[in-house]
Design an enzyme around this catalytic site. Structure first.
Site, PDB file in Angstrom:
ATOM      1  NE  ARG A 231      -1.404   5.590   6.957  1.00  0.00           N
ATOM      2  CZ  ARG A 231      -2.532   5.467   6.280  1.00  0.00           C
ATOM      3  NH1 ARG A 231      -3.010   4.250   6.021  1.00  0.00           N
ATOM      4  NH2 ARG A 231      -3.191   6.531   5.845  1.00  0.00           N
ATOM      5  CD  GLU A 260       1.975   1.001   1.857  1.00  0.00           C
ATOM      6  OE1 GLU A 260       1.317   1.793   1.137  1.00  0.00           O
ATOM      7  OE2 GLU A 260       1.487   0.461   2.866  1.00  0.00           O
ATOM      8  CG  HIS A 279      -2.086   0.532   1.350  1.00  0.00           C
ATOM      9  ND1 HIS A 279      -1.234   1.238   2.156  1.00  0.00           N
ATOM     10  CD2 HIS A 279      -3.334   0.926   1.698  1.00  0.00           C
ATOM     11  CE1 HIS A 279      -1.930   2.044   2.949  1.00  0.00           C
ATOM     12  NE2 HIS A 279      -3.207   1.866   2.687  1.00  0.00           N
TER      13      HIS A 279
END
Length: 319
Positions: A231, A260, A279
């Site tokens: 994270r 994000e 990601h």
């Protein structure tokens, strides 16, 4: 018959498999993008959450008064810890084994990329320049894994196969297969100082937020690399930018960010020796297949009145 809600991204193939496996025992209803629960499914006891925003998720919970259990396809719990979870005392589980193969392969791929200087080779090819770089080997190098969980374990197995030394931190340390040493979290500084590659694979909690800042980055070797596949909140971004600009460490790769998608104006895009991926380390054509299989295994246990696997232990800690 048990009523089960499914996230909208669950594909027809998975729905058909669930229908066949639980025929006569459970019925499944996919949610629309809004999270609005269909009128004939408001009696649902179970929700399989995947790729739902917090607002969609909260709406689905609010419109399911009989809901008792939520299973998430994510590796961590932080994205679904909305107030309704604790307010209602809902049981929460996750797909712990869905992500570890693609993510561990991604980590190994990055380490190879840095050791063999693939970015330099690609730039040289683009410039039509014959410039063999100075490369290193992974064998004999040390990888330090912060968080010796399911993902960390798969990274360790692959790293050991390459002849690497593998050390890790864990909240409750114990000897584990594929690790040379597992130490408590209070020894993070030693892990950082000894590692050539530092892999962040721990959950984001009140204890781990901002755990990598100036002091930690200065503790790392100047030849070391930092990889974050967990994270974004684990790292203090401004101090990582400074570390890379000033050469405290050799480089970093981030696959998770505080915001994000990463905004186009973020200074992270232009930091030297920082490799950014959107990601994407968990991406795999088998993602939904594996996650649904884990959910189905827990659904069997739920129907049988047995304890579920991979439950949220402490909402306050976030895992």
């Amino acid at each position: 018959m048990l009523s089960v809600l499914l996230a909208r991204i669950v594909e027809d193939e998975q729905v058909e498999a669930l229908d066949a496996r639980f025929a006569g025992r459970a019925r499944f209803e996919r949610l629309p993008q809004s999270g609005e629960v269909p009128a004939d499914a408001t009696d649902a006891e179970v929700l399989f959450r995947c790729a739902m925003s917090k607002s969609e998720f909260s709406r689905a919970i609010a419109e399911s008064p009989s809901l008792r259990w939520v299973h998430t396809c994510s590796a961590g719990f932080d994205q679904l810890l909305v107030p309704e979870i604790t307010d209602r005392g809902l049981l929460v589980t996750r797909s712990a084994a869905t992500h570890h193969i693609p993510i561990s392969e991604w980590v190994i791929g990055y380490m190879f990329m840095m050791a063999k200087r693939f970015p330099d080779l690609m730039r040289a090819q683009s410039d039509h320049v014959w410039a063999p770089p100075e490369t290193t080997e992974l064998g004999g190098a040390t990888v330090g894994i912060v968080g010796a969980g399911a993902i960390g374990g798969q990274v360790a197995r692959r790293a050991r196969a390459l002849g690497m030394r593998v050390i890790a931190t864990k909240r409750e340390p114990e000897p584990l297969p594929d690790y040379d040493e597992v130490m408590p979290g209070v020894e993070l500084a030693r892990l950082l100082a000894e590692s050539d590659y530092v892999v962040l694979a721990c959950p984001l909690t009140s204890e781990t937020r901002d755990m990598i800042g100036e002091r930690e980055l200065r503790t790392m070797k100047p030849t070391a690399y930092l990889l974050n596949i967990a994270r974004g909140g684990l790292i203090v971004d401004e101090e990582l930018v400074r570390a890379l600009n000033e050469g405290w460490i050799a480089g970093a790769c981030l696959d998770a960010f505080r915001q994000e998608p990463l905004p186009a104006e973020s200074p992270l895009w232009d930091v030297p020796n920082l490799f950014i991926t959107p990601h994407a380390s968990y991406k795999s054509p088998r993602f939904l297949e594996r996650s649904t299989a884990e959910f189905a295994g827990n659904l069997e246990r739920y129907l049988a009145g047995e304890p579920l696997h991979n439950t949220l232990r402490d909402a306050a800690l976030g895992y």
